[in-house]
Design an enzyme around this catalytic site. Structure first.
Site, PDB file in Angstrom:
ATOM      1  N   GLU A   1       7.815   1.452   4.866  1.00 50.86           N
ATOM      2  CA  GLU A   1       7.310   0.452   5.808  1.00 50.86           C
ATOM      3  C   GLU A   1       7.604  -0.925   5.228  1.00 50.86           C
ATOM      4  O   GLU A   1       7.372  -1.167   4.038  1.00 50.86           O
ATOM      5  CB  GLU A   1       5.800   0.615   6.001  1.00 50.86           C
ATOM      6  CG  GLU A   1       5.176  -0.399   6.933  1.00 50.86           C
ATOM      7  CD  GLU A   1       3.676  -0.219   7.108  1.00 50.86           C
ATOM      8  OE1 GLU A   1       3.085  -1.014   7.841  1.00 50.86           O
ATOM      9  OE2 GLU A   1       3.086   0.713   6.498  1.00 50.86           O
TER      10      GLU A   1
ATOM     11  N   HIS B   1       0.826  -1.208   0.000  1.00 47.21           N
ATOM     12  CA  HIS B   1       0.000   0.000   0.000  1.00 47.21           C
ATOM     13  C   HIS B   1       0.858   1.254   0.000  1.00 47.21           C
ATOM     14  O   HIS B   1       2.055   1.191   0.211  1.00 47.21           O
ATOM     15  CB  HIS B   1      -0.962   0.022   1.198  1.00 47.21           C
ATOM     16  CG  HIS B   1      -0.294   0.126   2.532  1.00 47.21           C
ATOM     17  ND1 HIS B   1       0.049  -0.986   3.279  1.00 47.21           N
ATOM     18  CD2 HIS B   1       0.105   1.195   3.259  1.00 47.21           C
ATOM     19  CE1 HIS B   1       0.617  -0.587   4.407  1.00 47.21           C
ATOM     20  NE2 HIS B   1       0.676   0.727   4.424  1.00 47.21           N
TER      21      HIS B   1
ATOM     22  N   HIS C   1       4.141   7.393   3.251  1.00 44.57           N
ATOM     23  CA  HIS C   1       5.074   6.272   3.151  1.00 44.57           C
ATOM     24  C   HIS C   1       4.625   5.282   2.085  1.00 44.57           C
ATOM     25  O   HIS C   1       3.496   5.347   1.603  1.00 44.57           O
ATOM     26  CB  HIS C   1       5.213   5.549   4.499  1.00 44.57           C
ATOM     27  CG  HIS C   1       3.984   4.825   4.944  1.00 44.57           C
ATOM     28  ND1 HIS C   1       2.991   5.409   5.691  1.00 44.57           N
ATOM     29  CD2 HIS C   1       3.582   3.542   4.754  1.00 44.57           C
ATOM     30  CE1 HIS C   1       2.030   4.534   5.938  1.00 44.57           C
ATOM     31  NE2 HIS C   1       2.367   3.386   5.371  1.00 44.57           N
TER      32      HIS C   1
END
Length: 147
Positions: A136, A8, A87
């Protein structure tokens, strides 16, 4: 270490209702998942599925709004009051192996490995070590994990 697919893109938002309206009515979101409140992080999160093209799965977007003062996302919004890309998240098959790999390269890990909004282990790598993008790293969700 084997890097998996992009899971994502995270967006910091100052107003979740306005962000959801935008993703539904402008961007054509195909699904809006249930809100997740992460009290310990001071965040409200909603995952949105983007449309698909030619049978290829769309990318998931994570909308993130702070619910209290003093959060990293709140600091981001102070500098970017309209919100914006916060992010990117990539999957890995084994979070411990991935952490060891990034640390071995001298990359700065931000905090401990912890459970993220998808219910799997995550950690973040400092943007200065990742060509300017907060990254991440997330263990690939197993069957039955959220989203």
């Amino acid at each position: 270490m084997k890097l998996g697919r992009m899971n994502h893109i995270g967006y910091a938002v100052p107003d979740m209702a306005a962000a959801l309206d935008h993703w539904r009515n402008v961007m054509g979101a195909t699904a809006v998942h249930d809100e997740i409140v992460m009290e310990e992080m001071g965040l409200k999160i909603v995952f949105v599925d983007t449309p698909t093209a030619s049978g290829i799965d769309g990318t998931q977007v994570e909308l993130i709004q702070p619910i209290r003062e003093g959060t990293a996302v709140g600091s981001f919004l102070e500098k970017n009051p309209l919100g914006g890309q916060h992010h990117v998240c990539f999957e890995v098959p084994d979070i411990a192996v991935a952490r060891e790999y990034f640390e071995g390269l001298g990359k700065r890990i931000l905090g401990p490995t912890r459970i993220g909004a998808h219910g799997t282990s995550i950690f973040f790598v400092h943007p200065k070590d990742m060509q300017g993008m907060l990254t991440e790293i997330m263990e690939t969700p197993k069957d039955g994990a959220a989203h």
